[in-house]
Design a protein around this motif. Structure first.
Motif, mmCIF file in Angstrom:
data_model
loop_
_atom_site.group_PDB
_atom_site.id
_atom_site.type_symbol
_atom_site.label_atom_id
_atom_site.label_comp_id
_atom_site.label_asym_id
_atom_site.label_seq_id
_atom_site.Cartn_x
_atom_site.Cartn_y
_atom_site.Cartn_z
ATOM 1 N N ILE A 236 27.888 -21.515 72.920
ATOM 2 C CA ILE A 236 27.065 -20.309 72.786
ATOM 3 C C ILE A 236 26.975 -19.873 71.327
ATOM 4 O O ILE A 236 25.894 -19.717 70.774
ATOM 5 N N GLU A 237 28.132 -19.681 70.670
ATOM 6 C CA GLU A 237 28.158 -19.120 69.318
ATOM 7 C C GLU A 237 27.943 -20.220 68.290
ATOM 8 O O GLU A 237 28.841 -21.029 68.050
ATOM 9 N N LEU A 244 22.516 -19.892 74.341
ATOM 10 C CA LEU A 244 21.683 -19.353 75.414
ATOM 11 C C LEU A 244 20.208 -19.421 75.041
ATOM 12 O O LEU A 244 19.352 -19.739 75.869
ATOM 13 N N THR A 245 19.913 -19.114 73.774
ATOM 14 C CA THR A 245 18.532 -19.233 73.294
ATOM 15 C C THR A 245 18.074 -20.679 73.367
ATOM 16 O O THR A 245 16.953 -20.968 73.812
ATOM 17 N N LEU A 246 18.940 -21.611 72.944
ATOM 18 C CA LEU A 246 18.606 -23.034 73.009
ATOM 19 C C LEU A 246 18.336 -23.457 74.450
ATOM 20 O O LEU A 246 17.337 -24.141 74.728
ATOM 21 N N SER A 271 28.869 -11.465 82.451
ATOM 22 C CA SER A 271 27.516 -11.259 81.943
ATOM 23 C C SER A 271 26.972 -12.516 81.292
ATOM 24 O O SER A 271 25.787 -12.850 81.448
ATOM 25 N N LEU A 272 27.827 -13.248 80.582
ATOM 26 C CA LEU A 272 27.381 -14.487 79.943
ATOM 27 C C LEU A 272 27.120 -15.577 80.979
ATOM 28 O O LEU A 272 26.176 -16.366 80.830
ATOM 29 N N ARG A 273 27.946 -15.639 82.005
ATOM 30 C CA ARG A 273 27.709 -16.608 83.074
ATOM 31 C C ARG A 273 26.346 -16.360 83.727
ATOM 32 O O ARG A 273 25.582 -17.291 84.004
ATOM 33 N N TYR A 284 28.472 -23.179 83.855
ATOM 34 C CA TYR A 284 29.118 -22.469 82.736
ATOM 35 C C TYR A 284 30.609 -22.761 82.829
ATOM 36 O O TYR A 284 31.250 -22.443 83.836
ATOM 37 N N ILE A 285 31.177 -23.380 81.806
ATOM 38 C CA ILE A 285 32.582 -23.766 81.817
ATOM 39 C C ILE A 285 33.266 -23.156 80.610
ATOM 40 O O ILE A 285 32.748 -23.221 79.491
#
Length: 302
Positions: A236-237, A244-246, A271-273, A284-285
């Motif tokens: 993500i970062e 997430l954008t990708l 929220s990220l999941r 999502y792992i």
């Protein structure tokens, strides 16, 4: 930031907007000038990893205490190891001036850690495009750099720091799991140590691996020479563009319709999941054991 705030991970709103590509980052100082620049001992950490900030309390030394691991402290009734981040980055041990230091308590990769820093400064909201990837690897603990008020500020590779400090075993693969059957995988992560750990484990399963240090580099290479992948493992970062954008961009491209996308992040938040699923990720792992990642790939490839 003179007053010592507590940061509650679910209170972060900026990252909770899928596709915003906005990072909420905490700036702090270390007495570690980089390349002789006295102003460059400024660093960033994603606020989503931060549980709280507090003046450093009295620490409890333990058998694992050394120049880097100073001891432990209690945070919300949990014993948390404390790392002297300045020492990790090359400064002398700073235990003798701990009372004047700040402690940043973090939650990521399924555990809690605390880092001792010189001073916590403030929170910044930056577009990932404003953070430029640096050459990670070797002895470097930096993955990105930006400028804030004309000062260079660096994004640190916390995963690498923790894996090395605690000698974490990250690739305990189950030999009974099936092989990759020549699946073609791309690993997109700004941390070299994470890329190499995943690569080593997946190669043992027979997968064919390509590695990319950022979403930006991946997209640039795909534009020049498109490669069809069975699976994409996405952090993500990342400087330049978050995962997430990708993921959302790739799901709008028909060429990736059959590609499985696995968001592999050190952040464990509901929220990220949810956002990863909404963006089109297959799983999502949380970064903890590569075996968990391979189990998801196995499941989704049936």
């Amino acid at each position: 930031m003179k007053d010592k705030r507590k940061f509650d991970m679910p209170s972060s709103k900026i990252i909770n907007k899928m596709g915003s590509n906005i990072a909420e980052l905490l700036e702090f100082k270390l007495d570690v000038p980089l390349n002789g620049d006295a102003q460059s001992g400024r660093f960033l950490v994603n606020i989503a990893k931060v549980l709280l900030v507090t003046p450093c309390p009295q620490l409890n030394p333990g058998p694992s205490s050394n120049g880097i691991i100073l001891g432990t402290t209690f945070v919300r009734s949990i014993v948390v190891p404390v790392l002297d981040l300045g020492c990790v980055m090359g400064a002398p041990k700073s235990a003798h001036i701990m009372p004047a230091r700040d402690l940043i308590v973090l939650s990521f990769m399924g555990a809690k850690y605390a880092i001792l820093v010189s001073e916590v400064v403030r929170i910044h909201y930056l577009n990932w495009k404003e953070i430029y990837a640096t050459e990670s690897g070797g002895d470097s603990y930096l993955v990105g750099v930006t400028r804030i008020n004309d000062n260079p500020v660096s994004l640190i590779d916390l995963e690498k720091i923790v894996i090395e400090a605690f000698h974490l075993k990250f690739d305990d693969m189950d030999e009974n799991q099936t092989s990759a059957c020549n699946r073609r995988l791309a690993i997109i992560d700004d941390s070299q140590v994470i890329r190499e750990l995943i690569k080593t484990a997946m190669l043992r399963k027979g997968a064919k691996i390509d590695m990319y240090p950022s979403a930006v580099v991946f997209l640039e290479q795909q534009k020049k020479n498109f490669e069809r992948y069975d699976d994409l493992i996405v952090d993500i970062e990342m400087p330049g563009m978050d995962g997430l954008t990708l993921t959302g961009l790739l799901r709008q491209d028909r060429r990736y319709a059959a590609t499985k996308i696995y968001v592999y992040s050190s952040l464990d938040q509901l929220s990220l999941r949810k956002m990863a699923t909404e963006a089109g990720a297959d799983s999502y792992i949380v970064k903890h054991d590569v075996a968990d990642l391979w189990a998801a790939i196995e499941q989704n490839s049936k």
